[in-house]
Design an enzyme around this catalytic site. Structure first.
Site, PDB file in Angstrom:
ATOM      1  N   ASN A 117       0.820  -1.219   0.000  1.00 11.35           N
ATOM      2  CA  ASN A 117       0.000   0.000   0.000  1.00 11.35           C
ATOM      3  C   ASN A 117       0.854   1.269   0.000  1.00 11.35           C
ATOM      4  OD1 ASN A 117      -1.986  -1.874   0.167  1.00 11.35           O
ATOM      5  ND2 ASN A 117      -2.654  -1.362   2.244  1.00 11.35           N
ATOM      6  N   SER A 284      -6.911  14.033 -48.215  1.00 11.12           N
ATOM      7  CA  SER A 284      -8.121  13.222 -48.240  1.00 11.12           C
ATOM      8  C   SER A 284      -7.936  12.104 -49.263  1.00 11.12           C
ATOM      9  CB  SER A 284      -9.299  14.109 -48.634  1.00 11.12           C
ATOM     10  OG  SER A 284     -10.333  13.333 -49.190  1.00 11.12           O
ATOM     11  N   LYS A 290      -7.863  18.596 -50.776  1.00 12.95           N
ATOM     12  CA  LYS A 290      -7.961  18.801 -49.330  1.00 12.95           C
ATOM     13  C   LYS A 290      -6.612  18.817 -48.618  1.00 12.95           C
ATOM     14  CE  LYS A 290     -11.043  19.069 -46.957  1.00 12.95           C
ATOM     15  NZ  LYS A 290     -11.932  18.061 -46.372  1.00 12.95           N
ATOM     16  N   ASN A 292      -6.018  18.769 -44.560  1.00 13.82           N
ATOM     17  CA  ASN A 292      -6.783  18.752 -43.309  1.00 13.82           C
ATOM     18  C   ASN A 292      -5.912  18.984 -42.068  1.00 13.82           C
ATOM     19  OD1 ASN A 292      -9.129  18.131 -44.749  1.00 13.82           O
ATOM     20  ND2 ASN A 292      -8.668  15.944 -44.691  1.00 13.82           N
ATOM     21  N   GLU A 297      -6.888  18.880 -34.844  1.00 11.86           N
ATOM     22  CA  GLU A 297      -8.142  18.199 -34.483  1.00 11.86           C
ATOM     23  C   GLU A 297      -7.903  17.138 -33.419  1.00 11.86           C
ATOM     24  OE1 GLU A 297     -10.878  17.922 -38.354  1.00 11.86           O
ATOM     25  OE2 GLU A 297      -8.801  17.437 -38.748  1.00 11.86           O
ATOM     26  N   LYS A 332      -3.970   3.858 -12.016  1.00 12.82           N
ATOM     27  CA  LYS A 332      -2.763   3.915 -12.840  1.00 12.82           C
ATOM     28  C   LYS A 332      -3.001   4.204 -14.320  1.00 12.82           C
ATOM     29  CE  LYS A 332      -0.778   1.103  -9.561  1.00 12.82           C
ATOM     30  NZ  LYS A 332      -2.113   1.268  -8.976  1.00 12.82           N
TER      31      LYS A 332
HETATM   32  N1  ARG Z   1      -1.439  -3.499  -7.335  1.00 12.35           N
HETATM   33  C1  ARG Z   1      -1.909  -2.751  -6.211  1.00 12.35           C
HETATM   34  C2  ARG Z   1      -2.342  -1.361  -6.681  1.00 12.35           C
HETATM   35  O1  ARG Z   1      -2.021  -1.025  -7.753  1.00 12.35           O
HETATM   36  C3  ARG Z   1      -0.832  -2.588  -5.205  1.00 12.35           C
HETATM   37  C4  ARG Z   1      -1.318  -2.490  -3.808  1.00 12.35           C
HETATM   38  C5  ARG Z   1      -2.019  -3.719  -3.419  1.00 12.35           C
HETATM   39  N2  ARG Z   1      -2.294  -3.786  -2.032  1.00 12.35           N
HETATM   40  C6  ARG Z   1      -3.072  -4.736  -1.535  1.00 12.35           C
HETATM   41  N3  ARG Z   1      -3.236  -4.741  -0.276  1.00 12.35           N
HETATM   42  N4  ARG Z   1      -3.670  -5.618  -2.294  1.00 12.35           N
HETATM   43  O2  ARG Z   1      -2.990  -0.631  -5.979  1.00 12.35           O
END
Ligand code: ARG
Length: 464
Positions: A117, A284, A290, A292, A297, A332
């Site tokens: 964590n 195009s 054209k 573009n 865009e 992520k």
């Molecule tokens: N792969 C997990 C994430 O991206 C890492 C942390 C996972 N922690 C856990 N207690 N399962 O958040």
């Protein structure tokens, strides 16, 4: 039996009787996308091992083995030889398992006084720090290119717009510098977010800290963090630092998108204010004539996904009880996608901008048309002592008269002007020239050439 054996492979295997279902492994893995954090993971683990040895929690020789092992794993990953396994879920467990396989018991000591964590929070912070610094540099280059353009087109006049209707003549450089100011604030927003990104969460462990005598400040120093986070629960629970990054990114993309939109309009046959370089446009497959503005865009289009990434993480976070929840693994991909989109966009934008040809001839004709200097007549009358509201009314009537008679402010005879106000003299014809209109501006931050030069001077000082 078989199941038990398999379950023991996981770091938490001790507690489990059954092997994780294949479908669950597929569903819960993050290694397919978080492997790009490997460098930061190794950097963090190396600092952590150094600290554990300094504090006497593990021996110096174990720390040396860990650091060497991590270095070797790093070069394997770098050279593409390392095989990440889905069974090992994420980058943290893949690297730790490889280390234990390589150096044995010493490797099993690395995870002392930390959890995934705080490890994942650390890796994202290290990643975002690098990206934020890189993006800051790219925004700076963009600002420099805009200032070069503003200087190159010094004195060129264009129509300024409100409500997409011609409003008053302005300097093209003033218009360009408006974007430079926006991007400078974007740069500052990222720099400000960096202050809160650059804090060390490691040592918060799962959520409550540890009974082992760790030295978090030392790890912070080794990893170049400004400080350590203050609360172990907060450190593993929040992603506000990432949300700040995504917010700054969204605002930046909004600015880029507006500029892209203008370039699309300006390069159309209807405007003809700008000619985009061939190399930055496409043709195009059916219409041979054209050309573009696809790059512009796509910049406008990619703004949608960057906003989406912000909303995605905000939504992921909104109902989570403290502390860590697996939902947060969903942080992520939006973060990576935003950083990638920004980097690519910011690389191509200055390149394209520096090669755009602005058609100052077309702009200046357009700047003088459509009664765009009517406000100058009103201000002329104010300078002669007429109340602004009265001056506005008189000028409005003059414009109405021109529309009815089919003349312009330039071609309307002096005798006609006199019927609207005795204060109007021959010098009005000079006053309504677009270049005089622009140079008559004296307020701070206005569109006069002196003001634009000052803006460029000030901004250069700020960013160099
Ligand atoms: N792969 C997990 C994430 O991206 C890492 C942390 C996972 N922690 C856990 N207690 N399962 O958040």
């Amino acid at each position: 039996m078989k199941n038990n054996k398999k379950a023991a492979k996981k770091p938490w295997g001790g507690r489990f009787k059954e092997k994780t279902a294949d479908s669950v492994e597929k569903y819960t893995e993050s290694i397919s996308f978080d492997q790009r954090l490997w460098k930061y993971d190794i950097e963090g683990s190396t600092a952590h091992a150094k600290m554990l040895a300094k504090q006497g929690i593990i021996s110096k020789s174990d720390a040396e083995k860990i650091i060497k092992g991590l270095r070797e794993i790093g070069s394997e990953i770098d050279s593409g030889k390392f095989r990440f396994s889905e069974e090992l879920e994420d980058v943290h467990m893949n690297i730790e398992a490889a280390l234990i396989k390589r150096i044995g018991t010493a490797g099993a000591k690395l995870h002392t006084a930390r959890s995934r964590n705080d490890q994942v929070a650390l890796d994202i912070r290290l990643y975002l720090r690098a990206e934020t610094e890189r993006i800051g540099g790219l925004i700076k280059s963009l600002g420099l290119v805009l200032m070069d353009i503003a200087e190159k087109y010094e004195g060129a006049i264009m129509p300024g717009y409100t409500h997409m209707q011609r409003a008053q003549p302005v300097l093209l450089s003033h218009h360009i510098m408006a974007y430079a100011q926006m991007f400078e604030r974007d740069r500052q927003r990222f720099a400000d977010a960096l202050k809160r990104i650059n804090m060390l969460p490691l040592g918060s462990c799962a959520l409550a800290g540890t009974s082992l005598p760790i030295d978090r400040a030392y790890v912070a120093e080794l990893l170049g963090f400004d400080d350590v986070t203050e609360n172990s629960i907060d450190s593993v629970s929040d992603r506000d630092f990432a949300l700040e990054f995504l917010s700054a990114a969204s605002i930046l993309m909004m600015h880029i998108s507006r500029m892209a939109e203008e370039l699309i309009l300006w390069s159309s046959e209807e405007f003809l204010f700008a000619v985009l370089p061939d190399a930055f446009t496409t043709g195009s497959s059916i219409m041979p004539q054209k050309k573009n503005p696809d790059v512009c865009e796509l910049m406008r289009g990619k703004t949608g996904r960057v906003y989406g990434n912000l909303i995605s993480l905000l939504t992921t976070m909104k109902g989570l009880p403290l502390a860590y929840n697996r939902d947060m693994q969903e942080d992520k991909e939006p973060i990576f996608d935003t950083a990638d989109t920004l980097r690519e966009t910011l690389k191509i934008l200055p390149e394209m901008l520096s090669r755009i040809e602005f058609r100052t001839d077309v702009m200046s004709v357009s700047a003088g048309a459509a009664f765009s200097t009517a406000t100058d007549i009103a201000e002329y009358l104010v300078q002669k002592g007429v109340a602004f509201r009265t001056a506005h009314e008189i000028t409005g009537k003059i414009v109405r008269h021109c529309i009815d008679k089919g003349c312009t402010l330039e071609t309307m005879p002096m005798a006609s002007y006199k019927t609207f106000s005795k204060y109007i003299d021959k010098d009005i014809y000079e006053r309504i020239k677009p270049e005089v209109s622009v140079s008559a501006k004296v307020s701070y931050g206005s569109s006069s050439s002196a003001s634009v030069k000052e803006q460029i001077r000030n901004l250069r000082k700020k960013i160099i």
